[in-house]
Write an enzyme that holds these catalytic residues in place. Structure first.
Site, PDB file in Angstrom:
ATOM      1  N   LYS A  70      53.722  40.224  29.021  1.00 19.72           N
ATOM      2  CA  LYS A  70      53.222  40.347  30.403  1.00 19.72           C
ATOM      3  C   LYS A  70      54.389  40.653  31.344  1.00 19.72           C
ATOM      4  CE  LYS A  70      48.785  39.154  29.888  1.00 19.72           C
ATOM      5  NZ  LYS A  70      47.594  39.807  30.402  1.00 19.72           N
ATOM      6  N   ARG A  88      45.178  29.431  23.893  1.00 16.67           N
ATOM      7  CA  ARG A  88      44.134  30.460  23.674  1.00 16.67           C
ATOM      8  C   ARG A  88      44.814  31.817  23.798  1.00 16.67           C
ATOM      9  NH1 ARG A  88      43.279  34.758  26.004  1.00 16.67           N
ATOM     10  NH2 ARG A  88      42.217  34.360  27.958  1.00 16.67           N
ATOM     11  N   ASN A  99      40.237  40.832  23.476  1.00 19.76           N
ATOM     12  CA  ASN A  99      41.461  41.319  22.837  1.00 19.76           C
ATOM     13  C   ASN A  99      41.843  40.428  21.675  1.00 19.76           C
ATOM     14  OD1 ASN A  99      41.945  43.372  24.809  1.00 19.76           O
ATOM     15  ND2 ASN A  99      42.575  41.758  26.216  1.00 19.76           N
ATOM     16  N   ASN A 133      41.553  46.114  31.510  1.00 20.59           N
ATOM     17  CA  ASN A 133      42.539  45.075  31.184  1.00 20.59           C
ATOM     18  C   ASN A 133      43.196  44.604  32.474  1.00 20.59           C
ATOM     19  OD1 ASN A 133      45.293  43.980  30.395  1.00 20.59           O
ATOM     20  ND2 ASN A 133      44.373  44.333  28.379  1.00 20.59           N
ATOM     21  N   GLU A 171      48.853  31.914  31.940  1.00 16.22           N
ATOM     22  CA  GLU A 171      48.307  32.920  31.019  1.00 16.22           C
ATOM     23  C   GLU A 171      47.865  32.286  29.706  1.00 16.22           C
ATOM     24  OE1 GLU A 171      48.342  36.387  32.067  1.00 16.22           O
ATOM     25  OE2 GLU A 171      46.904  36.424  30.411  1.00 16.22           O
ATOM     26  N   ASP A 172      46.690  32.621  29.283  1.00 13.00           N
ATOM     27  CA  ASP A 172      46.160  32.244  27.969  1.00 13.00           C
ATOM     28  C   ASP A 172      46.168  30.740  27.708  1.00 13.00           C
ATOM     29  OD1 ASP A 172      45.784  34.919  27.845  1.00 13.00           O
ATOM     30  OD2 ASP A 172      46.779  35.236  25.933  1.00 13.00           O
ATOM     31  N   TYR A 225      52.560  45.108  24.337  1.00 11.96           N
ATOM     32  CA  TYR A 225      51.463  44.391  25.003  1.00 11.96           C
ATOM     33  C   TYR A 225      50.267  44.443  24.052  1.00 11.96           C
ATOM     34  CZ  TYR A 225      48.510  43.229  29.092  1.00 11.96           C
ATOM     35  OH  TYR A 225      47.631  42.628  29.974  1.00 11.96           O
ATOM     36  N   ASP A 267      45.877  34.426  35.560  1.00 14.42           N
ATOM     37  CA  ASP A 267      45.568  35.829  35.312  1.00 14.42           C
ATOM     38  C   ASP A 267      44.235  36.004  34.582  1.00 14.42           C
ATOM     39  OD1 ASP A 267      46.032  38.612  35.038  1.00 14.42           O
ATOM     40  OD2 ASP A 267      46.847  38.289  33.037  1.00 14.42           O
ATOM     41  N   ASP A 268      43.948  35.128  33.626  1.00 14.71           N
ATOM     42  CA  ASP A 268      42.716  35.294  32.841  1.00 14.71           C
ATOM     43  C   ASP A 268      41.480  35.058  33.695  1.00 14.71           C
ATOM     44  OD1 ASP A 268      43.851  35.769  30.130  1.00 14.71           O
ATOM     45  OD2 ASP A 268      44.816  33.867  30.619  1.00 14.71           O
TER      46      ASP A 268
HETATM   47  N1  LIG Z   1      40.403  42.595  29.025  1.00 15.89           N
HETATM   48  C1  LIG Z   1      41.005  41.656  29.724  1.00 15.89           C
HETATM   49  O1  LIG Z   1      41.711  41.922  30.707  1.00 15.89           O
HETATM   50  C2  LIG Z   1      40.832  40.224  29.331  1.00 15.89           C
HETATM   51  C3  LIG Z   1      41.238  39.222  30.212  1.00 15.89           C
HETATM   52  C4  LIG Z   1      41.063  37.879  29.863  1.00 15.89           C
HETATM   53  C5  LIG Z   1      40.507  37.566  28.632  1.00 15.89           C
HETATM   54  N2  LIG Z   1      40.161  38.577  27.787  1.00 15.89           N
HETATM   55  C6  LIG Z   1      39.608  38.270  26.466  1.00 15.89           C
HETATM   56  O2  LIG Z   1      38.406  37.569  26.615  1.00 15.89           O
HETATM   57  C7  LIG Z   1      38.235  36.686  25.520  1.00 15.89           C
HETATM   58  C8  LIG Z   1      37.833  35.328  26.050  1.00 15.89           C
HETATM   59  O3  LIG Z   1      38.841  34.786  26.877  1.00 15.89           O
HETATM   60  P1  LIG Z   1      38.591  33.397  27.620  1.00 15.89           P
HETATM   61  O4  LIG Z   1      39.844  33.013  28.273  1.00 15.89           O
HETATM   62  O5  LIG Z   1      37.373  33.459  28.470  1.00 15.89           O
HETATM   63  O6  LIG Z   1      38.323  32.455  26.359  1.00 15.89           O
HETATM   64  P2  LIG Z   1      37.578  31.082  26.302  1.00 15.89           P
HETATM   65  O7  LIG Z   1      37.916  30.471  25.019  1.00 15.89           O
HETATM   66  O8  LIG Z   1      37.838  30.334  27.570  1.00 15.89           O
HETATM   67  O9  LIG Z   1      36.021  31.472  26.294  1.00 15.89           O
HETATM   68  C9  LIG Z   1      35.341  32.095  25.243  1.00 15.89           C
HETATM   69  C10 LIG Z   1      33.849  32.000  25.521  1.00 15.89           C
HETATM   70  O10 LIG Z   1      33.163  32.787  24.552  1.00 15.89           O
HETATM   71  C11 LIG Z   1      32.075  32.035  24.074  1.00 15.89           C
HETATM   72  N3  LIG Z   1      31.694  32.455  22.732  1.00 15.89           N
HETATM   73  C12 LIG Z   1      32.307  32.173  21.557  1.00 15.89           C
HETATM   74  N4  LIG Z   1      31.603  32.683  20.529  1.00 15.89           N
HETATM   75  C13 LIG Z   1      30.531  33.314  21.074  1.00 15.89           C
HETATM   76  C14 LIG Z   1      29.441  34.018  20.540  1.00 15.89           C
HETATM   77  N5  LIG Z   1      29.304  34.193  19.219  1.00 15.89           N
HETATM   78  N6  LIG Z   1      28.511  34.519  21.379  1.00 15.89           N
HETATM   79  C15 LIG Z   1      28.651  34.366  22.715  1.00 15.89           C
HETATM   80  N7  LIG Z   1      29.673  33.711  23.290  1.00 15.89           N
HETATM   81  C16 LIG Z   1      30.593  33.186  22.478  1.00 15.89           C
HETATM   82  C17 LIG Z   1      32.552  30.591  24.114  1.00 15.89           C
HETATM   83  O11 LIG Z   1      31.459  29.680  24.069  1.00 15.89           O
HETATM   84  C18 LIG Z   1      33.279  30.590  25.445  1.00 15.89           C
HETATM   85  O12 LIG Z   1      32.356  30.402  26.483  1.00 15.89           O
HETATM   86  C19 LIG Z   1      39.541  36.717  24.729  1.00 15.89           C
HETATM   87  O13 LIG Z   1      39.368  37.522  23.597  1.00 15.89           O
HETATM   88  C20 LIG Z   1      40.529  37.379  25.660  1.00 15.89           C
HETATM   89  O14 LIG Z   1      41.457  38.163  24.965  1.00 15.89           O
HETATM   90  C21 LIG Z   1      40.311  39.878  28.115  1.00 15.89           C
HETATM   91  O1  LIG Z   2      46.594  40.053  27.428  1.00 11.19           O
HETATM   92  C1  LIG Z   2      45.736  40.918  27.631  1.00 11.19           C
HETATM   93  O2  LIG Z   2      45.794  42.039  27.127  1.00 11.19           O
HETATM   94  C2  LIG Z   2      44.589  40.655  28.572  1.00 11.19           C
HETATM   95  C3  LIG Z   2      44.216  39.247  28.792  1.00 11.19           C
HETATM   96  O3  LIG Z   2      45.131  38.541  29.564  1.00 11.19           O
HETATM   97  C4  LIG Z   2      43.819  38.500  27.566  1.00 11.19           C
HETATM   98  O4  LIG Z   2      44.066  37.292  27.538  1.00 11.19           O
HETATM   99  O5  LIG Z   2      43.236  39.095  26.671  1.00 11.19           O
HETATM  100 MG   LIG Z   3      45.448  36.580  29.014  1.00 10.45          MG
END
Ligand SMILES: NC(=O)c1ccc[n+]([C@@H]2O[C@H](COP(=O)([O-])OP(=O)(O)OC[C@H]3O[C@@H](n4cnc5c(N)ncnc54)[C@H](O)[C@@H]3O)[C@@H](O)[C@H]2O)c1
Ligand SMILES: O=C(O)C[C@H](O)C(=O)O
Ligand SMILES: [Mg+2]
Length: 600
Positions: free
Chosen positions: A197, A179, A442, A487, A268-269, A126, A291-292
């Site tokens: 996942k 993504r 991540n 997460n 997802e993603d 993962y 999930d996101d």
């Molecule tokens: N920890 C978790 O469980 C978890 C869950 C979902 C997503 N994530 C992570 O969150 C991140 C974003 O996911 P998402 O689906 O929202 O992506 P996304 O592409 O939908 O959104 C990214 C956002 O970040 C903004 N951004 C880009 N560069 C930036 C900067 N320099 N300053 C401020 N904002 C900026 C973009 O404008 C956009 O609004 C990914 O890295 C993903 O791995 C983590």
């Molecule tokens: O995949 C993960 O570890 C969490 C989340 O779904 C992500 O997109 O980053």
């Molecule tokens: Mg995800």
């Protein structure tokens, strides 16, 4: 403490150890040895070797499941020793290959090893290693896993879905690869994410691996490097857009639903526009969730509520906390949506009032109503001039943090290091005595800051979380800066499991909220006080059982639980809270060899 330790050794059998029920197999001989669902390698007893035409196809000695497990672990340990000192990525990929080979050969043994060593193996199968695997997928590819539907399959999906060999599928994780974590558009290579996942579904939720299905919907890629790569395995065309994209997606969803009407589809993603659009399009029609957007929101909210408790304040104080969210994508907006609803519910104020304490930034800085071309999904959260507190449209992270002095700073931007020294130092001026910093992006290299930098620059009294796992920070004199892993893995397996057992045809906001509330109340006060917001991943099976039960009860309370098999809606309604939990636990698959019976 019992709640944390009750099932802490996740490998130990949780439920009564009856002899496993026999399993029907339609194959014989070498075909069984080549089928990882049924293969027991050297573990086939003589009677089975006779019954299934295996005699002579295996070395004569019969090795017990335990011995096989020990053998695998000892070869894994040797690999660790032999790769010691090599680059981290090289070591992680070697470990992944070793686990993947076992996965391809013998799923029962693979899942036992995964469950028994979940804390150690989750970072390999993962986040974060799965990101590296996706990036290198075409080179690592040896054999297919899951299903691939592409834009070339238009009109064929309804028949293609019947190519999947398992008669029943409960859980599907679907991506279009647009993504992948914070790594961007990886096209067909994103299949690694649904696989990882679903491994968590088996390990944490006890979904039977014969009933899971990872799916890649390949509609092309806009990643020029991949399009130019001779070895790229996906469709070499730019991504489909608009109606063309949606018609492929519709056809796919109809096909899945036609064959397995009750299968749950986890999206997802997906890039943001399709994440929101597909959720809106399908959530009233199919049993699905994103999930996101939803899983992440529930986990972040549970962590933020934990932070309030860590400050020694009553939960109702959450309604007064100022929170800055950096990243206005599917994850950031999902979190904001749920947090606003929670504030409004807690304080009785309107959602408009509740929004005033949140500050949302994207790549162009603070989002305000003054912005032209604002993303439609972000519009409801744009700051109006009266709430700006002296900040201007597009204000930078540092300006916002300095001015707002937030209780919590959340990163969901996918941009590594944007919580730099300056930003972290500004968090020292937070109005909170225990400010929270969640660098949730991540994989590890995309996290907004490291744990060490956070404790170094923002101070030792912070509460810290990252999306990918990281070691606790040594603060000297025996003190520890605890690193939480915020997460969505703490919720999505329970959302899937609870929804599945409920037999509900939809997954409602109420069910996701119940999951989040369950996680938020899981931690004990003494741990929360130390800044520990989430349980150890060693307990993930227990956490998931509890979350699953909470989701199931929410479905029953909403009157949408239809049940499954002999346990229908009436039976579910009559279950007490404890009965529900036992019912959920009793339905979690656990890897052990079951007697194989040949059926023509
Ligand atoms: N920890 C978790 O469980 C978890 C869950 C979902 C997503 N994530 C992570 O969150 C991140 C974003 O996911 P998402 O689906 O929202 O992506 P996304 O592409 O939908 O959104 C990214 C956002 O970040 C903004 N951004 C880009 N560069 C930036 C900067 N320099 N300053 C401020 N904002 C900026 C973009 O404008 C956009 O609004 C990914 O890295 C993903 O791995 C983590
Ligand atoms: O995949 C993960 O570890 C969490 C989340 O779904 C992500 O997109 O980053
Ligand atoms: Mg995800």
């Amino acid at each position: 403490m019992w709640k944390l330790t009750r099932f802490a050794a996740s490998g130990s059998r949780l439920f009564s150890t009856a002899i496993p029920a026999p399993c029907m197999v339609h194959k014989r001989g070498a075909d069984i040895l080549h089928d990882p669902w049924f293969n027991k390698d050297t573990g086939f007893p003589l009677t089975e070797r006779d019954r299934l035409g295996l005699r002579g196809l295996l070395p004569p000695r019969i090795i017990s499941f335990q011995e096989q497990y020990d053998r695998f672990m000892s070869s894994y340990r040797s690999l660790e020793k032999n790769t010691h000192g090599q680059l981290d990525d090289v070591v992680s990929l070697s470990k992944w290959r070793s686990l993947n080979r076992l996965h391809d050969r013998n799923e029962t043994l693979y899942y036992r090893a995964l469950i028994d060593n979940i804390k150690e193996f989750a970072p390999i199968i993962y986040t974060p290693t799965v990101g590296l695997v996706c990036q290198n997928y075409c080179g690592l590819y040896r054999r297919p896993r899951g299903m691939y539907f592409s834009s070339k399959d238009k009109g064929e999906m309804m028949s293609m879905i019947y190519n999947w060999p398992a008669p029943q599928v409960d859980m599907i994780v679907l991506t279009d690869g647009s993504r992948i974590l914070g790594l961007g558009d990886l096209g067909v290579q994103g299949i690694g994410i649904p696989i990882g996942k679903l491994d968590m579904y088996v390990a944490a939720a006890g979904i039977n691996p014969k009933r899971i299905l990872p799916i890649m919907l390949d509609v092309g890629t806009n990643n020029q490097e991949l399009l130019d790569d001779r070895l790229y395995l996906g469709v070499r065309q730019p991504r489909l857009e608009g109606e063309e994209y949606l018609s492929i997606m519709d056809e796919f969803m109809e096909a899945v639903h036609a064959r397995w009407p009750k299968a749950i589809v986890q999206f997802e993603d997906f890039q943001m526009k399709w994440a929101f659009e597909t959720l809106k399009r399908y959530r009233q029609k199919f049993c699905m969730f994103n999930d996101d957007i939803q899983g992440t929101a529930g986990v972040a909210l549970a962590g933020l509520l934990g932070t309030v408790r860590a400050q020694g304040r009553p939960l109702s104080d959450f309604a007064k906390q100022k929170i800055v969210i950096v990243g206005a994508g599917s994850a950031g907006l999902g979190v904001l949506n749920m947090a606003v609803q929670a504030v409004s519910k807690m304080s009785g104020c309107s959602e408009t009032e509740a929004k005033s304490q949140f500050f949302l930034l994207d790549k162009d800085g603070l989002i305000t109503t003054e912005r032209s071309n604002i993303d439609p999904a972000a519009v409801p959260f744009a700051k109006s001039p009266r709430d700006l507190e002296g900040l201007a449209e597009g204000a930078s992270i540092i300006d916002v943090v300095k001015k707002v002095r937030p209780h919590a700073l959340l990163g969901l931007s996918g941009v590594g290091g944007i919580f730099n020294e300056q930003v972290l130092k500004a968090m020292r001026e937070s109005v909170s005595t225990k400010p929270a910093i969640f660098a949730m992006s991540n994989p590890t290299m995309n996290a907004e800051c490291t744990a060490i930098d956070a404790f170094n620059h923002a101070g030792e009294n912070i509460v810290f979380a990252s999306g990918s796992p990281s070691e606790n920070v040594d603060l000297g004199d025996g003190r520890v800066g605890h690193v939480n892993q915020a997460n969505n893995m703490y919720l999505f397996p329970g959302i899937g499991l609870g929804s599945l057992l409920s037999g509900a045809r939809l997954i409602t906001d109420g069910m996701v909220q119940a999951a989040s509330e369950c996680l938020a109340s899981y931690m004990l006060e003494e741990d929360i006080k130390k800044g520990i917001l989430y349980p150890s991943i060693d307990c993930i099976r227990n956490v998931t059982a509890e979350v699953g039960a909470a989701v199931l009860r929410a479905a029953v309370a909403e009157g949408i639980a239809e049940g499954q098999g002999a346990v229908g809606s009436k039976e579910l309604e009559h279950m007490s809270k404890e009965d529900t939990l036992e019912y959920v636990r009793g339905n979690m698959w656990y890897p052990e060899y079951c007697p194989l019976v040949h059926e023509k």
